[in-house]
Scaffold this active site. Sequence first.
Site, PDB file in Angstrom:
ATOM      1  N   ALA A  38       0.829  -1.204   0.000  1.00  0.00           N
ATOM      2  CA  ALA A  38       0.000   0.000   0.000  1.00  0.00           C
ATOM      3  C   ALA A  38       0.865   1.255   0.000  1.00  0.00           C
ATOM      4  CB  ALA A  38      -0.915   0.001   1.220  1.00  0.00           C
ATOM      5  N   GLU A  57       0.436  -9.813  -1.381  1.00  0.00           N
ATOM      6  CA  GLU A  57      -0.953 -10.265  -1.490  1.00  0.00           C
ATOM      7  C   GLU A  57      -1.405 -10.328  -2.949  1.00  0.00           C
ATOM      8  OE1 GLU A  57      -3.244  -9.037   2.538  1.00  0.00           O
ATOM      9  OE2 GLU A  57      -2.257  -7.371   1.509  1.00  0.00           O
ATOM     10  N   GLU A  92       2.510  -6.023   7.839  1.00  0.00           N
ATOM     11  CA  GLU A  92       1.488  -5.063   8.241  1.00  0.00           C
ATOM     12  C   GLU A  92       1.398  -4.826   9.751  1.00  0.00           C
ATOM     13  OE1 GLU A  92       0.032  -6.388   4.139  1.00  0.00           O
ATOM     14  OE2 GLU A  92       1.130  -7.245   5.839  1.00  0.00           O
ATOM     15  N   GLY A 143       0.800  -5.582   0.701  1.00  0.00           N
ATOM     16  CA  GLY A 143      -0.167  -5.718  -0.379  1.00  0.00           C
ATOM     17  C   GLY A 143       0.447  -6.183  -1.683  1.00  0.00           C
TER      18      GLY A 143
END
Length: 263
Positions: free
Chosen positions: A71, A119, A139, A116
């Site tokens: 992110a 991910e 995270e 992310g």
Amino acid sequence: MAQEQRYGEFVVVRKEGHVAEFVLDRPKAMNAVSLDMARSVAAACTALGEDPDVRVTVLTSSNDRAFCVGADLKERNSFSDADMLRQRPVSRGCYAGVMELPMPAIAAVHGFALGGGFELALACDLIVGDATTVVGLPEVSVGVIPGGGGTQLLPRRVGAARAAELVFTARRVEADEALALGLVDQLAEDARTGALELAGRIAANSPVGLRAAKRAMRLGHGLDLRAGLEVEDAAWKTIAFSADRAEGVAAFNEKRRPEWPGE
């Protein structure tokens, strides 16, 4: 000759034959996922899902140091609580888009794939890395949790206890250990080259068969065996009378390469 289509400012899709290379193209930010980039990823996934000519998708990066670092925390640093809630559906749409691609998807992880970014790779069916690969879900070290599917996809890939250790410690994992733990599926001399070669081998097979097999495996995962076999049977019935099946059997008996109708 490759065809190229841009989705927003940060995603490029190049199609060559039946393989689509899905390029994360925000190199100056190491592909940090901003709201605009998340929208671009979702839009590209929608278009690919509707393209019957694409048999395999390969996620790559235009940055030579990172697949994706997760992110965009610089952008999120300015968000109010209301902004955080408003961005959530956009973020979820980005990761869901990759997870819901109907054809096999391969992530080519060169360099860092963190948070992310990892991910996005986990949302694919296969992950190819190389000696530069570094993956992780850090995270909790910044006060959040993996929110792009990581808490669900990682345990399915490596098991609950291994996933817990990786998420709770927030540690980074380099290439050889990532392969040993199953965080990547294979290491190539170069991740992009290896992933595209693998995609070419997959794309030689029936597009109808590939999509049905992916659907059966995805829908059946986590079900008990009896329910999973019913999912498999339903998928089999969708392709048993297809033109692809007829061509595949004919080509086998005639000792020639199949020419898949894709129907």
